[in-house]
Design a protein around this motif. Structure first.
Motif, PDB file in Angstrom:
ATOM      1  N   GLN A   1       0.548  -1.218  -0.063  1.00 16.57           N
ATOM      2  CA  GLN A   1       0.095   0.141  -0.152  1.00 16.57           C
ATOM      3  C   GLN A   1       1.020   1.214  -0.207  1.00 16.57           C
ATOM      4  O   GLN A   1       0.429   2.195   0.535  1.00 16.57           O
ATOM      5  N   SER A   2       2.222   1.055  -0.573  1.00 19.03           N
ATOM      6  CA  SER A   2       2.987   2.472  -0.674  1.00 19.03           C
ATOM      7  C   SER A   2       3.805   2.099  -2.149  1.00 19.03           C
ATOM      8  O   SER A   2       4.403   1.142  -2.328  1.00 19.03           O
ATOM      9  N   SER A   3       3.579   3.391  -2.561  1.00 20.34           N
ATOM     10  CA  SER A   3       4.331   3.511  -3.890  1.00 20.34           C
ATOM     11  C   SER A   3       6.010   3.312  -3.261  1.00 20.34           C
ATOM     12  O   SER A   3       6.893   2.929  -4.235  1.00 20.34           O
ATOM     13  N   ALA A   4       6.289   4.226  -2.334  1.00 20.66           N
ATOM     14  CA  ALA A   4       7.966   4.345  -1.956  1.00 20.66           C
ATOM     15  C   ALA A   4       8.227   2.924  -1.627  1.00 20.66           C
ATOM     16  O   ALA A   4       9.461   2.576  -1.834  1.00 20.66           O
ATOM     17  N   ALA A   5       7.580   2.072  -0.977  1.00 18.40           N
ATOM     18  CA  ALA A   5       8.028   0.755  -0.776  1.00 18.40           C
ATOM     19  C   ALA A   5       8.230  -0.195  -1.625  1.00 18.40           C
ATOM     20  O   ALA A   5       8.829  -1.267  -1.692  1.00 18.40           O
ATOM     21  N   THR A   6       7.380   0.212  -2.870  1.00 14.90           N
ATOM     22  CA  THR A   6       7.433  -0.828  -3.922  1.00 14.90           C
ATOM     23  C   THR A   6       8.466  -0.296  -5.033  1.00 14.90           C
ATOM     24  O   THR A   6       8.806  -1.018  -5.921  1.00 14.90           O
ATOM     25  N   ILE A   7       9.221   0.754  -4.803  1.00 14.15           N
ATOM     26  CA  ILE A   7      10.195   1.168  -5.744  1.00 14.15           C
ATOM     27  C   ILE A   7      11.254   0.316  -6.079  1.00 14.15           C
ATOM     28  O   ILE A   7      11.448  -0.012  -7.604  1.00 14.15           O
ATOM     29  N   PRO A   8      11.868  -0.596  -5.255  1.00 17.89           N
ATOM     30  CA  PRO A   8      12.816  -1.615  -5.622  1.00 17.89           C
ATOM     31  C   PRO A   8      12.196  -2.648  -6.822  1.00 17.89           C
ATOM     32  O   PRO A   8      12.934  -2.992  -7.814  1.00 17.89           O
ATOM     33  N   VAL A   9      10.926  -2.939  -6.502  1.00 20.82           N
ATOM     34  CA  VAL A   9      10.132  -3.947  -7.445  1.00 20.82           C
ATOM     35  C   VAL A   9       9.955  -3.161  -8.786  1.00 20.82           C
ATOM     36  O   VAL A   9      10.213  -3.920  -9.859  1.00 20.82           O
ATOM     37  N   THR A  10       9.241  -2.108  -8.652  1.00 22.62           N
ATOM     38  CA  THR A  10       9.082  -1.345  -9.855  1.00 22.62           C
ATOM     39  C   THR A  10      10.146  -1.051 -10.656  1.00 22.62           C
ATOM     40  O   THR A  10      10.227  -1.176 -12.055  1.00 22.62           O
ATOM     41  N   LEU A  11      11.324  -0.511 -10.289  1.00 26.10           N
ATOM     42  CA  LEU A  11      12.508  -0.413 -10.801  1.00 26.10           C
ATOM     43  C   LEU A  11      13.190  -1.633 -11.440  1.00 26.10           C
ATOM     44  O   LEU A  11      13.574  -1.713 -12.792  1.00 26.10           O
ATOM     45  N   ARG A  12      13.161  -2.859 -10.796  1.00 26.94           N
ATOM     46  CA  ARG A  12      13.502  -3.970 -11.507  1.00 26.94           C
ATOM     47  C   ARG A  12      12.793  -4.488 -12.657  1.00 26.94           C
ATOM     48  O   ARG A  12      13.485  -4.879 -13.667  1.00 26.94           O
ATOM     49  N   GLN A  13      11.614  -4.342 -12.422  1.00 25.22           N
ATOM     50  CA  GLN A  13      10.635  -4.557 -13.738  1.00 25.22           C
ATOM     51  C   GLN A  13      10.604  -3.781 -14.730  1.00 25.22           C
ATOM     52  O   GLN A  13      10.554  -4.298 -16.010  1.00 25.22           O
ATOM     53  N   ALA A  14      10.709  -2.602 -14.490  1.00 24.74           N
ATOM     54  CA  ALA A  14      10.949  -1.451 -15.762  1.00 24.74           C
ATOM     55  C   ALA A  14      12.215  -1.857 -16.620  1.00 24.74           C
ATOM     56  O   ALA A  14      12.397  -1.714 -17.774  1.00 24.74           O
ATOM     57  N   ILE A  15      13.192  -2.113 -15.717  1.00 19.89           N
ATOM     58  CA  ILE A  15      14.533  -2.370 -16.430  1.00 19.89           C
ATOM     59  C   ILE A  15      14.121  -3.760 -17.354  1.00 19.89           C
ATOM     60  O   ILE A  15      14.572  -4.053 -18.548  1.00 19.89           O
ATOM     61  N   LYS A  16      13.580  -4.898 -16.568  1.00 25.14           N
ATOM     62  CA  LYS A  16      13.534  -5.947 -17.290  1.00 25.14           C
ATOM     63  C   LYS A  16      12.503  -5.800 -18.589  1.00 25.14           C
ATOM     64  O   LYS A  16      12.417  -6.470 -19.600  1.00 25.14           O
ATOM     65  N   MET A  17      11.514  -4.923 -18.644  1.00 29.28           N
ATOM     66  CA  MET A  17      10.641  -4.544 -19.633  1.00 29.28           C
ATOM     67  C   MET A  17      11.427  -3.877 -20.883  1.00 29.28           C
ATOM     68  O   MET A  17      11.090  -3.826 -21.863  1.00 29.28           O
ATOM     69  N   GLY A  18      12.832  -3.528 -20.508  1.00 31.78           N
ATOM     70  CA  GLY A  18      13.624  -2.819 -21.409  1.00 31.78           C
ATOM     71  C   GLY A  18      13.977  -1.450 -21.266  1.00 31.78           C
ATOM     72  O   GLY A  18      14.687  -0.703 -22.348  1.00 31.78           O
ATOM     73  N   VAL A  19      13.515  -0.688 -20.359  1.00 34.78           N
ATOM     74  CA  VAL A  19      14.074   0.528 -19.963  1.00 34.78           C
ATOM     75  C   VAL A  19      15.365   0.713 -19.708  1.00 34.78           C
ATOM     76  O   VAL A  19      15.854  -0.178 -18.842  1.00 34.78           O
ATOM     77  N   SER A  20      16.257   1.712 -19.983  1.00 35.20           N
ATOM     78  CA  SER A  20      17.534   1.715 -19.802  1.00 35.20           C
ATOM     79  C   SER A  20      17.991   1.911 -18.138  1.00 35.20           C
ATOM     80  O   SER A  20      16.939   2.600 -17.873  1.00 35.20           O
ATOM     81  N   GLU A  21      18.798   1.477 -17.589  1.00 37.85           N
ATOM     82  CA  GLU A  21      19.064   1.733 -16.137  1.00 37.85           C
ATOM     83  C   GLU A  21      19.094   2.804 -15.781  1.00 37.85           C
ATOM     84  O   GLU A  21      18.479   3.421 -14.720  1.00 37.85           O
ATOM     85  N   ASP A  22      19.671   3.822 -16.336  1.00 37.45           N
ATOM     86  CA  ASP A  22      20.058   5.291 -15.959  1.00 37.45           C
ATOM     87  C   ASP A  22      18.677   5.909 -16.319  1.00 37.45           C
ATOM     88  O   ASP A  22      18.083   6.812 -15.114  1.00 37.45           O
ATOM     89  N   ILE A  23      17.603   5.804 -17.097  1.00 39.14           N
ATOM     90  CA  ILE A  23      16.339   6.259 -17.131  1.00 39.14           C
ATOM     91  C   ILE A  23      15.370   5.898 -16.059  1.00 39.14           C
ATOM     92  O   ILE A  23      14.845   6.582 -15.343  1.00 39.14           O
ATOM     93  N   ALA A  24      15.405   4.343 -15.959  1.00 45.21           N
ATOM     94  CA  ALA A  24      14.815   3.947 -14.874  1.00 45.21           C
ATOM     95  C   ALA A  24      15.100   4.341 -13.494  1.00 45.21           C
ATOM     96  O   ALA A  24      14.140   4.587 -12.593  1.00 45.21           O
ATOM     97  N   GLY A  25      16.274   4.470 -13.253  1.00 46.93           N
ATOM     98  CA  GLY A  25      16.765   4.921 -12.052  1.00 46.93           C
ATOM     99  C   GLY A  25      16.557   6.277 -11.771  1.00 46.93           C
ATOM    100  O   GLY A  25      16.154   6.902 -10.356  1.00 46.93           O
TER     101      GLY A  25
END
Length: 391
Positions: free
Chosen positions: A246-270
């Motif tokens: 129930q927290s966007s901040a607490a989900t950041i690590p998972v969101t970041l990992r999946q965005a990179i897995k989706m093909g977003v570059s690490e710098d932009i995703a970070g």
């Protein structure tokens, strides 16, 4: 009770409020009315503090990250949030009257005899909602461009104090407040009508959440040139993690990992994912607008498009950096509900109950949409990036 989480406690409070409301003596109802009146006064006192405590440091933090990438990301996030609110309003105006318009007895709330408190304690706020917003903007922008640390540290500490107050005082007492509201509504014979409306509203909002996510990823797919449903499927771990946290901040690590897995570059995703966790609130705005509109229709109050455009525009700014705790967005928006839409104490309580009942889904919609924004930003700023199929 704290181990249960806020949503189960709210649900228990609603059930107990209804059950006890059928057998409650008047003296007990008046005790709860007294508590609700005092709690409502304290909540009103805290609203400007919440706005100043959260908005000013957030603007200072965002403004400190100068650059085209920040401007474009913030603009897209705000447009997505505003569009979600408008879509929610238009859908609600088309569907809610036929679903809940038959409950015209809600318009007669003013004619019912409410349970009176034994006494009241006045707690006038330090400033109005609009004054708090202007104050937060002025100092937020000032801290972003003035190279100083003293004032910034003071506002950061104010944010921590306000967040701690919400976490240790407001949220633990909130179930008792909801209990008192539903106890009073049961005594006045309104609760069955309201619960029927609640169920209908929740179903419509859930359908809207799904539609918003599909639409966001269809738009993102035009930039990323990938299958939108494949992209959305990649982001599902972030969606389900947000349902639990129930927290966007607490989900950041998972969101970041999946965005990179989706093909977003690490710098932009970070850069984009942590920023959007603060400023992209499509799911929360969708919920708040739909719930507010439904309650205004139930109470036979005017709800024209211009009024809601004003409300949504201010809401997209006010709920940025809402605390990483359940119900943070609704707490930050109470002042706008009262000052712009004219909500009274009972409507605010119903709004809180409705919002928290769907808090997980709003947060999940927010963080999953962050992946779509990251994909769009990645294509804008890395146009020559090789296209890899995401199958």
């Amino acid at each position: 009770m704290k181990k249960l989480g806020l949503l189960p406690r709210i649900l228990i409070a609603i059930v107990l409020g209804i059950a006890i409301g059928y057998i409650s003596p008047m003296w007990f109802a008046r005790i709860m009315a007294t508590f609700n009146t005092i709690f409502s006064q304290f909540l009103g006192f805290m609203i400007p503090m919440i706005i100043v405590g959260f908005v000013a440091p957030a603007i200072a933090d965002i403004g400190g990250r100068a650059g085209k990438l920040l401007v474009v990301t913030a603009a897209i996030a705000y447009i997505a949030t505003f569009f979600a609110g408008i879509l929610s309003y238009l859908t609600g105006t088309l569907s809610f009257p036929s679903l809940i318009g038959g409950e015209q007895g809600m318009a007669l709330l003013g004619d019912t005899s409410k349970v009176l408190p034994f006494f009241n304690i006045e707690m006038p706020p330090l400033m109005t909602v609009m004054t708090a917003l202007v104050f937060a903007f002025m100092f937020g922008l000032g801290m972003a461009f003035v190279k100083g640390t003293v004032l910034r540290k003071g506002f950061d500490e104010l944010r921590d104090i306000v967040s701690k107050t919400i976490d240790t005082a407001i949220l633990p007492l909130l179930p008792f407040y909801i209990f008192g509201i539903f106890l009073n509504m049961t005594l006045e014979g309104q609760v069955e009508m309201i619960l029927k409306c609640f169920v209908k509203i929740i179903v419509i909002i859930f359908i809207l959440h799904v539609f918003i996510l599909v639409l966001q990823y269809c738009i993102a797919s035009l930039f990323a040139r990938k299958n939108p449903f494949s992209m959305l499927r990649t982001m599902l771990p972030a969606y389900f993690t947000a349902l639990g946290t129930q927290s966007s901040a607490a989900t950041i690590p998972v969101t970041l990992r999946q965005a990179i897995k989706m093909g977003v570059s690490e710098d932009i995703a970070g850069f984009v994912i942590p920023l959007c966790a603060t400023i992209h609130m499509s799911g929360s705005t969708l919920k708040i607008v739909a719930c507010a509109l439904a309650l205004m229709i139930m109470h036979d109050q005017p709800h024209d498009l211009g009024l809601f455009c004003h409300f949504i525009g201010m809401l997209g700014i006010t709920i940025i950096a809402a605390p990483g705790i359940p119900g943070g967005a609704i707490m930050a928006s109470i002042g706008l509900l009262q000052s712009i839409l004219g909500f009274d104490e009972q409507m605010v309580a119903l709004m809180i109950a409705l919002y928290i009942a769907m808090d997980s889904f709003g947060t999940a919609c927010n963080v999953t949409g962050d992946g779509a924004i990251a994909a769009i930003i990645d294509r804008i700023f890395t146009p020559n990036k090789s296209i890899t199929a995401n199958r």
